[in-house]
Design a protein around this motif. Structure first.
Motif, PDB file in Angstrom:
ATOM      1  N   LEU A 115       2.348  18.244  -2.113  1.00 53.80           N
ATOM      2  CA  LEU A 115       1.647  16.966  -2.169  1.00 53.80           C
ATOM      3  C   LEU A 115       1.700  16.266  -0.811  1.00 53.80           C
ATOM      4  N   PRO A 116       0.765  15.310  -0.577  1.00 55.24           N
ATOM      5  CA  PRO A 116       0.845  14.521   0.657  1.00 55.24           C
ATOM      6  C   PRO A 116       2.139  13.725   0.730  1.00 55.24           C
ATOM      7  N   GLY A 117       2.556  13.423   1.943  1.00 59.84           N
ATOM      8  CA  GLY A 117       3.739  12.605   2.165  1.00 59.84           C
ATOM      9  C   GLY A 117       3.362  11.279   2.788  1.00 59.84           C
ATOM     10  N   GLY A 118       4.149  10.264   2.516  1.00 56.41           N
ATOM     11  CA  GLY A 118       3.865   8.952   3.077  1.00 56.41           C
ATOM     12  C   GLY A 118       5.126   8.134   3.231  1.00 56.41           C
ATOM     13  N   LEU A 119       5.139   7.262   4.228  1.00 58.41           N
ATOM     14  CA  LEU A 119       6.318   6.423   4.496  1.00 58.41           C
ATOM     15  C   LEU A 119       5.862   5.117   5.118  1.00 58.41           C
ATOM     16  N   ARG A 120       6.397   4.025   4.588  1.00 59.61           N
ATOM     17  CA  ARG A 120       6.168   2.727   5.222  1.00 59.61           C
ATOM     18  C   ARG A 120       7.466   1.942   5.246  1.00 59.61           C
ATOM     19  N   LEU A 121       7.850   1.546   6.449  1.00 63.69           N
ATOM     20  CA  LEU A 121       8.973   0.635   6.631  1.00 63.69           C
ATOM     21  C   LEU A 121       8.400  -0.749   6.880  1.00 63.69           C
ATOM     22  N   GLY A 122       8.652  -1.655   5.959  1.00 60.72           N
ATOM     23  CA  GLY A 122       8.170  -3.022   6.110  1.00 60.72           C
ATOM     24  C   GLY A 122       9.227  -3.935   6.685  1.00 60.72           C
ATOM     25  N   TRP A 123       8.754  -4.974   7.359  1.00 64.91           N
ATOM     26  CA  TRP A 123       9.681  -5.952   7.946  1.00 64.91           C
ATOM     27  C   TRP A 123       9.021  -7.320   7.982  1.00 64.91           C
ATOM     28  N   LEU A 124       9.797  -8.341   7.629  1.00 63.86           N
ATOM     29  CA  LEU A 124       9.343  -9.736   7.738  1.00 63.86           C
ATOM     30  C   LEU A 124      10.479 -10.588   8.305  1.00 63.86           C
ATOM     31  N   PRO A 125      10.153 -11.442   9.285  1.00 58.89           N
ATOM     32  CA  PRO A 125      11.161 -12.385   9.769  1.00 58.89           C
ATOM     33  C   PRO A 125      11.372 -13.491   8.743  1.00 58.89           C
ATOM     34  N   PRO A 126      12.381 -14.312   8.914  1.00 57.81           N
ATOM     35  CA  PRO A 126      12.633 -15.390   7.948  1.00 57.81           C
ATOM     36  C   PRO A 126      11.454 -16.359   7.868  1.00 57.81           C
ATOM     37  N   GLU A 127      11.191 -16.858   6.662  1.00 57.60           N
ATOM     38  CA  GLU A 127      10.141 -17.859   6.472  1.00 57.60           C
ATOM     39  C   GLU A 127      10.791 -19.193   6.137  1.00 57.60           C
TER      40      GLU A 127
END
Length: 818
Positions: free
Chosen positions: A524-536
Motif C-alpha cells: 500500500l502507499p505510505g504517508g507521513l505528516r508531522l504537524g506543529w503549532l506554536p502557542p496560541e
C-alpha cells in the motif's frame, strides 16, 4: 494513424503490447528499447505542473485553482494560463498535463469542487475548450478529467453515479464533448466511479460508443490512478493505458487473458495503436529519456498569475463604497488565513510553489506605498489538524532543503540508508515504494530537522501516518503512533487518526526533530505528516477585535485550506470551521468598515454578510494571492470575477442536498436537468448570491439586446448584439450574460439556461457593441429515444444581464422547423 504506427504495432510481441499499455511507474509509460520506443512522462495538475515528486522536487508556478479560473469568465485569459502551464510542464520534462478538471460543481461540499470550473455546463465547456487549446498549442497534451460524473469524493472507487440519460448528455457530458470535438483533446482520463453500475474504466458505451463513435475522439484514454479494476473488460471498452505502473491488471495479466481466449488480440492492438499515436504526437516515439526536471521562475508567469488571480476575485458586496480602500490611515488585518498563503486546495492538484504571497504581506507592501499603517492580529486558529511543519521555522541548511529524509530497506530505520532525500515541509506521500527500494518489501524512513521556536510556551506536535510513526524532540520520545494506530481520514483514507502532544519550548532555542516511519504494509502507499503549532494566546479573539476597533478599516481573511478542502474527502459542514463566523461577527460589530475576504475554493455559509461593509471571494488564487488581493482592495485593479456557482443561504437549499452522500453505493441525481442555478430558479429559492453575480468599482449601462433575425430555422445559431457603456469615471470590467428560455409549451426544461457570455474591459466613458452568438444547441434537447439532439421549434426568449437573477432587455426569437 501513420503507416509507421501500423509497422510498430505489428512488430511488438504480445508481452511488449501488454507492457506498453500500462505505466512503468507513477508518471511514465513503458519504453520498448528493442524498437526504439521512448517513454512518456505525465504530470499533475490543473493549477501547476508538479513533476514527479509529491514533496521535495523542483518548485513550480502556482496559478489560481479551477474555480478561480471559472470565476474569471474569461476564456482568453484561461488560454494564456494554459499556455504558461504548458511551459511549466515542459520544464518538468512532461508532455501530458493531467488537466483540466471539467466535472461540474454539483455540491459546495464536494472535496474537489475547487478544482472544477463551474456548476454550469456551458461556462465549463467554453473554459475547457480554451484551456485545452492553449495547452496543446504549446506541444503539451491535455488530459481532460474525470470522465464521467466524478462529482463528489464519497466512495469514489465504488459508488455508481445514476443520472438519467438526458441529464447525462445535456449537463454532465457537455463539457467533455466540447473539449473533444472542438479542442481535439489528446487524452481523456477515465474516472474512478461507476456509471449506471459499470466502472468508467470498463464502460464500453462511454469510452467507445459515445467518446469515439459519436464524438470522433482519436486520442488515448488514460485511467485515473489505480482506477482500473479488470483486464479484459477494460481493454475491450477502450481504456488504453492503465496508470500507474507497475500494472495491476494489464501487463502479464493482459497476456494471460489473450492466451486464455478471454480477450482478443485485435482489441489489444486497437489500444496499442492509440498509445503509439500518442507517443508519436508527443514526440517520444523515437526513444530518449524525458528531460531533467527544472524549476524556472519566469517573470512573465509571475505577472500572469497575479493578473489571473485578480481577475478571479468576486466582489460580492460593497456597501457605502467601503472599497476600494481610500481615506484610511490604519488598516487592521485579522483572521486565520491572513498571514499564511492558502494558495491551493488539497490532493493531487497541489504543487510546491516557487513562492507564495500571503494576504497580510501583499496588503502591507501596498499600504506602505500609500503611507498607511497595517496592524495584525490573527485571532483564533482554524486548522482541521495540526499543519505540517515547514521551512519557515526550521534552521536553514546551506544549499539544501531543511528536512533530511533517510530511506532504509528494512522494517525499521537503522544506520545504513539506501538513499537520502530532502524536503521543505514535514509531509510525504509515497504512492509507491520509493526509488532504490525493493517494491512490495518492508521499508522505512527517518526525518531529521532543527526547529527554531518563534516564541516560548507549549508547542503542539502531531503525527498522522499511513504506516508506523514516532516522534522524538531533542532525543525525548514525544509521540508513538507505531503499534496502536487508530483509523483516520489522512492520505486519502489510508492513514491513521492524528495523535498529538505538547512540548514546552523556549523562543530561539533550536531543538532536534526526529521522526521514524515504517511501512508495515508495503503493498500500500505510505504517508507521513508531522504537524506543529506554536502557542496560541488565550485572548486571541479579543486581540483581533481590539485591533479592528482601533483601525479605520478591518480586513478579515477567513476560509478553508487544503486540510478542509481536499481530494479524497468531501466537506462535512457548510459553515466556516472553528470560530471564524464568530470572529467575523465580532470584528464587524467593532468596526463598521469591515471587509470580509473568503479564501476558499467553494461556497461557505455567510450568515454574517449583512453586518459586513464589503465581502470578496478570493478562492485559492495561487502564488500571487496577497498581491492580487491588495491590487483589488486598493483599487489598482477592478475586481474582475463573477460567480461560476451559486452561493446558497443554506446547504439545505442546494440541488444535491438529499442525494450526496449517496446510499447503497448509489449517487442519485434527482435534480435532473435542474443543476446549479437552474435549481434555484425552478424552486423559486433566493440564493445568497446568484450565479454570475459580481460587482465592479465602475458603473455600466446596457442598451437593448438586438438579434440579427427574429426568425431562424431549427439548427441555426442566433447572433445578438448589445451596447455596453462604462458610465463611471474609472476603468472596469463587465460580463454580459445571455440566458435562453422557452415561452411556448414543449419538452420539460429549465426555466432558463446560460447560452452565451462575453467579458469586456472598458475605460471610463467608453462604449462598445458586443456581438454574442447563441448556439443552436441552446434551442435543442437530447432525444433519448432517438439517441440524438433535437431542435425544438417554437418561441424563445433571450435576455441579457449581469447574473442569472439580474436580467433585462428580453427579445423573442421564433425557431421554425426545417
Amino acid at each position: 494513424m501513420s503507416s509507421r504506427i501500423d509497422t510498430l504495432a505489428a512488430a511488438l510481441t504480445l508481452e511488449e503490447k501488454g507492457a506498453l499499455l500500462a505505466g512503468a511507474d507513477l508518471w511514465h509509460s513503458v519504453a520498448i528499447p528493442r524498437l526504439g520506443i521512448g517513454r512518456l512522462r505525465v504530470s499533475d495538475g490543473p493549477n501547476g505542473a508538479r513533476g514527479t515528486a509529491f514533496r521535495g522536487g523542483p518548485t513550480s508556478a502556482c496559478f489560481p485553482c479551477g474555480a478561480a479560473l471559472g470565476a474569471t469568465w474569461n476564456p482568453a485569459l484561461v488560454e494564456r494560463v494554459a499556455g504558461a502551464l504548458a511551459e511549466e510542464a515542459l520544464a518538468k520534462g512532461a508532455r501530458i498535463l493531467l488537466a483540466p478538471t471539467i466535472n461540474l460543481q454539483r455540491t459546495p461540499l464536494g472535496g474537489r469542487t475547487f478544482e472544477c470550473y463551474a456548476e454550469d455546463p456551458l461556462l465549463t465547456a467554453r473554459l475547457a475548450v480554451a484551456f485545452v487549446g492553449g495547452l496543446q498549442a504549446r506541444g503539451v497534451g491535455a488530459c481532460v478529467k474525470h470522465f464521467a460524473c466524478n462529482d463528489v469524493e464519497w466512495e469514489r472507487h465504488r459508488a455508481s453515479a445514476e443520472p438519467d440519460e438526458r441529464t447525462l448528455r445535456e449537463v454532465y457530458l457537455a463539457p467533455f464533448e466540447a473539449a473533444v470535438r472542438e479542442a481535439r483533446a489528446w487524452t481523456v482520463m477515465s474516472a474512478y466511479n461507476r456509471l449506471h453500475g459499470t466502472h468508467c474504466t470498463e464502460h464500453a458505451r462511454l469510452l467507445t460508443d459515445v467518446l469515439r463513435g459519436e464524438w470522433g475522439f482519436a486520442g488515448a484514454v488514460i485511467s485515473d490512478w489505480l482506477a482500473v479494476q479488470s483486464t479484459a473488460p477494460s481493454i475491450a471498452a477502450g481504456n488504453d493505458l492503465e496508470m500507474p505502473g507497475p500494472p495491476r491488471h494489464y501487463g502479464a495479466k493482459l497476456v494471460d487473458a489473450v492466451k486464455r481466449g478471454e480477450l482478443s488480440e485485435a482489441a489489444v492492438d486497437a489500444c496499442v495503436r492509440r498509445v503509439l499515436a500518442l507517443l508519436e504526437r508527443t514526440g517520444v516515439l523515437d526513444g530518449g529519456e524525458p528531460d531533467a526536471e527544472r524549476a524556472i521562475d519566469r517573470p512573465e508567469h509571475r505577472a500572469l498569475a497575479r493578473e489571473a488571480a485578480a481577475d478571479a476575485i468576486v466582489l460580492l458586496r460593497n456597501e457605502r463604497a467601503a472599497l476600494p480602500l481610500a481615506g484610511v490611515r490604519r488598516i487592521a488585518v485579522v483572521g486565520p488565513n491572513a498571514d499564511r498563503a492558502v494558495t491551493q486546495g488539497g490532493g493531487s492538484a497541489r504543487v510546491a510553489p516557487h513562492y507564495a504571497i500571503a494576504p497580510l504581506d501583499g496588503i502591507r507592501a501596498r499600504a506602505a506605498r500609500a503611507g498607511v499603517e497595517v496592524v495584525f492580529a490573527r485571532g483564533p486558529s482554524a486548522h482541521r489538524g495540526v499543519p505540517a511543519l515547514d521551512a519557515a521555522h526550521l534552521a536553514p541548511v546551506p544549499d539544501a532543503l531543511p528536512i533530511e529524509v533517510d530511506l532504509f530497506a528494512s522494517a525499521e530505520p537503522g544506520d545504513a540508508p539506501v538513499r537520502t532525500e530532502r524536503m521543505r515541509e514535514a509531509e510525504a506521500f509515497w504512492l509507491q515504494t520509493p526509488d532504490g527500494l525493493a517494491p512490495k518489501q518492508p521499508w522505512s524512513a527517518r526525518l531529521r530537522a532543527r526547529l527554531v521556536p518563534p516564541e516560548s510556551g507549549a508547542h503542539r506536535f502531531a503525527l498522522a501516518s499511513a504506516g508506523k510513526s514516532r516522534l522524538r524532540v531533542d532525543g525525548r520520545a514525544v509521540l508513538d503512533n507505531w503499534d496502536d494506530r487508530q483509523p483516520g481520514t489522512s492520505f486519502f483514507g489510508l492513514g491513521s487518526a492524528e495523535v498529538a502532544a505538547e512540548v514546552e519550548l523556549r523562543a530561539g532555542v533550536a531543538v532536534e526533530i526526529e521522526v521514524d516511519f515504517a511501512q508495515d504494509r508495503p503493498h500500500l502507499p505510505g504517508g507521513l505528516r508531522l504537524g506543529w503549532l506554536p502557542p496560541e494566546p488565550a485572548d486571541a479573539m479579543e486581540r483581533a477585535v481590539e485591533a479592528a476597533r482601533g483601525a479605520d478599516a478591518a480586513v478579515v481573511v477567513v476560509g478553508l485550506d487544503p486540510d478542509w478542502e481536499t481530494e479524497g474527502r468531501d466537506r462535512e459542514s457548510f459553515s466556516l470551521p472553528k470560530r471564524q463566523d464568530e470572529l467575523v461577527a465580532k470584528v464587524a460589530a467593532a468596526n463598521p468598515r469591515t471587509i470580509v475576504v473568503v479564501n476558499a475554493g467553494s461556497p461557505v455559509a455567510m450568515d454574517w454578510i449583512d453586518a459586513s461593509a464589503a465581502a470578496l471571494q478570493l478562492w485559492y488564487p495561487g502564488q500571487e494571492s496577497g498581491n492580487a488581493l491588495a491590487d483589488v482592495l486598493f483599487g489598482d485593479v477592478d475586481p474582475g470575477g463573477r460567480l461560476p456557482l451559486t452561493i446558497p443561504v443554506r446547504i439545505e437549499d442546494t440541488p444535491a442536498f438529499l442525494d450526496v452522500p449517496g446510499d447503497d453505493l448509489r449517487i442519485r441525481y434527482s435534480e435532473g436537468l435542474f443543476a446549479g442555478h437552474r435549481w434555484y430558479d425552478a424552486r423559486a429559492i433566493a440564493p445568497r448570491f446568484a450565479f454570475g453575480h459580481g460587482l465592479s468599482y465602475a458603473r455600466f449601462e446596457h442598451g437593448p439586446l438586438r438579434a440579427a433575425q427574429a426568425r431562424v430555422a431549427a439548427g441555426d445559431d442566433v447572433v445578438c448584439e448589445i451596447d455596453v457603456a462604462n458610465a463611471s469615471a474609472r476603468a472596469g470590467k463587465e460580463v454580459v450574460q445571455l440566458y435562453v428560455a422557452r415561452t411556448t409549451p414543449g419538452v420539460r426544461r429549465p426555466l432558463r439556461t446560460l447560452a452565451a457570455f462575453e467579458k469586456v474591459a472598458l475605460a471610463a466613458g467608453e462604449r462598445r457593441t458586443l456581438r454574442l452568438t447563441v448556439p443552436a444547441r441552446a434551442f435543442s434537447y437530447w432525444d433519448v429515444a432517438a439517441n440524438a439532439w433535437r431542435a425544438e421549434p417554437g418561441t424563445w426568449e433571450i435576455a441579457a444581464g449581469r447574473s442569472s437573477r439580474e436580467l433585462s432587455s428580453p427579445l423573442r426569437i421564433e425557431v421554425t422547423a426545417r
